[in-house]
Enzyme design. Sequence first.
Site, PDB file in Angstrom:
ATOM      1  CG  HIS A 143      -3.089  -0.986  -3.670  1.00 37.06           C
ATOM      2  ND1 HIS A 143      -3.779   0.166  -3.391  1.00 37.06           N
ATOM      3  CD2 HIS A 143      -2.778  -1.525  -2.462  1.00 37.06           C
ATOM      4  CE1 HIS A 143      -3.878   0.307  -2.083  1.00 37.06           C
ATOM      5  NE2 HIS A 143      -3.274  -0.695  -1.503  1.00 37.06           N
TER       6      HIS A 143
ATOM      7  CG  ASN B 228      -4.789   4.216   0.625  1.00 39.69           C
ATOM      8  OD1 ASN B 228      -5.957   4.063   1.005  1.00 39.69           O
ATOM      9  ND2 ASN B 228      -3.888   3.260   0.705  1.00 39.69           N
TER      10      ASN B 228
ATOM     11  CD  GLU C 125      -4.994   2.732  -6.286  1.00 33.90           C
ATOM     12  OE1 GLU C 125      -5.108   3.959  -6.462  1.00 33.90           O
ATOM     13  OE2 GLU C 125      -4.546   2.239  -5.234  1.00 33.90           O
TER      14      GLU C 125
ATOM     15  CB  SER D  27      -0.864   0.049   1.264  1.00 34.75           C
ATOM     16  OG  SER D  27      -1.708  -1.048   1.318  1.00 34.75           O
TER      17      SER D  27
END
Length: 285
Positions: A142, A192, A154, A119
């Site tokens: 991801h 994020n 992602e 991450s």
Amino acid sequence: MEMKKIGVIGAGMMGSEIALAFAMGGYEVSLKDETLALATKGKENMSKSLERFIKKGKLAEGDKNKILERIKPIDNYEAIRDAIFIIEAVFENFTVKQNVFSTLDNICRDDCIFATNTSSISITKLATSVKRERLGRFLGVHFFSPASVMKLVEVIPSLDTDGEIVTSVMDLLRSIGKEPIQVKDVVGFAVNRIFHAMLIEACRLLEEEVATPEDIDKACKLGLGHPMGPYELMDVLNNKLNLEVQEILFDSYGERFRPRPNLKQRVNANHLGRVTGRGWYNYNK
Ligand SMILES: NC(=O)c1ccc[n+]([C@@H]2O[C@H](COP(=O)([O-])OP(=O)(O)OC[C@H]3O[C@@H](n4cnc5c(N)ncnc54)[C@H](O)[C@@H]3O)[C@@H](O)[C@H]2O)c1
């Protein structure tokens, strides 16, 4: 490219769900953890996830075992020597991941593609764990939790990933029903950054006594169409993890991601969320 044999390293929360997503898509998956007991526990958790699909009418009872049979828990690298695509989902620690990739690099076939589910670690930096010949076949993939349910992935090329490999991996993800997007190798990738900007603003609203957590959650659900509000989500995810991610974003982007004091206070009080029975909400009542 034919990619029927998949390897997943790390059978924790993400790895076991990623393995499940591939098995549901018809792939043979070897799931590796440090011990066979941990890998097997990951498979048992998948069984529970499949029960939830059945309960919701999204899977026929008869398909459960067929899916589970495609997943082989393992504790050594031999069984994935011939895999063509491997995803790493071990602890979020550079050295741990680096060791996994350099071991895989010596064992796996030359055309095997390596992906990391990190991450927060730079994909380009992690790519230095493999020999130069494999650099074009290394990238970030991801997933979001729970990976068997969430459609978005992602896909993050490093500075050296081949364009053809990005295309093959995006096709592979589409073949299991995912919706991949390509994102540059920046801290927090895309999701994020948006997500934590929203969480930080939600914390500010509370500090300024603009509204209560209940009403802020209601505002996001009924006003923005989000399935969960930011306070409910923070409690599901774990406030310690939320704070850690914001500290990483703050280091890279400065003020706009400075974690709010009220989040730090929750963490100091061990109000981590559902996991400790208390977070922004009290679950012990
Ligand atoms: N938790 C999330 O919502 C989320 C979302 C997207 C990405 N990620 C990333 O996914 C990765 C895994 O996160 P998680 O939440 O599943 O962690 P986790 O702690 O639940 O699982 C990690 C697993 O890796 C295993 N492991 C550690 N070292 C290993 C090794 N050398 N070989 C094999 N297995 C090993 C551990 O035994 C454990 O089972 C991290 O990089 C994390 O940043 C997490």
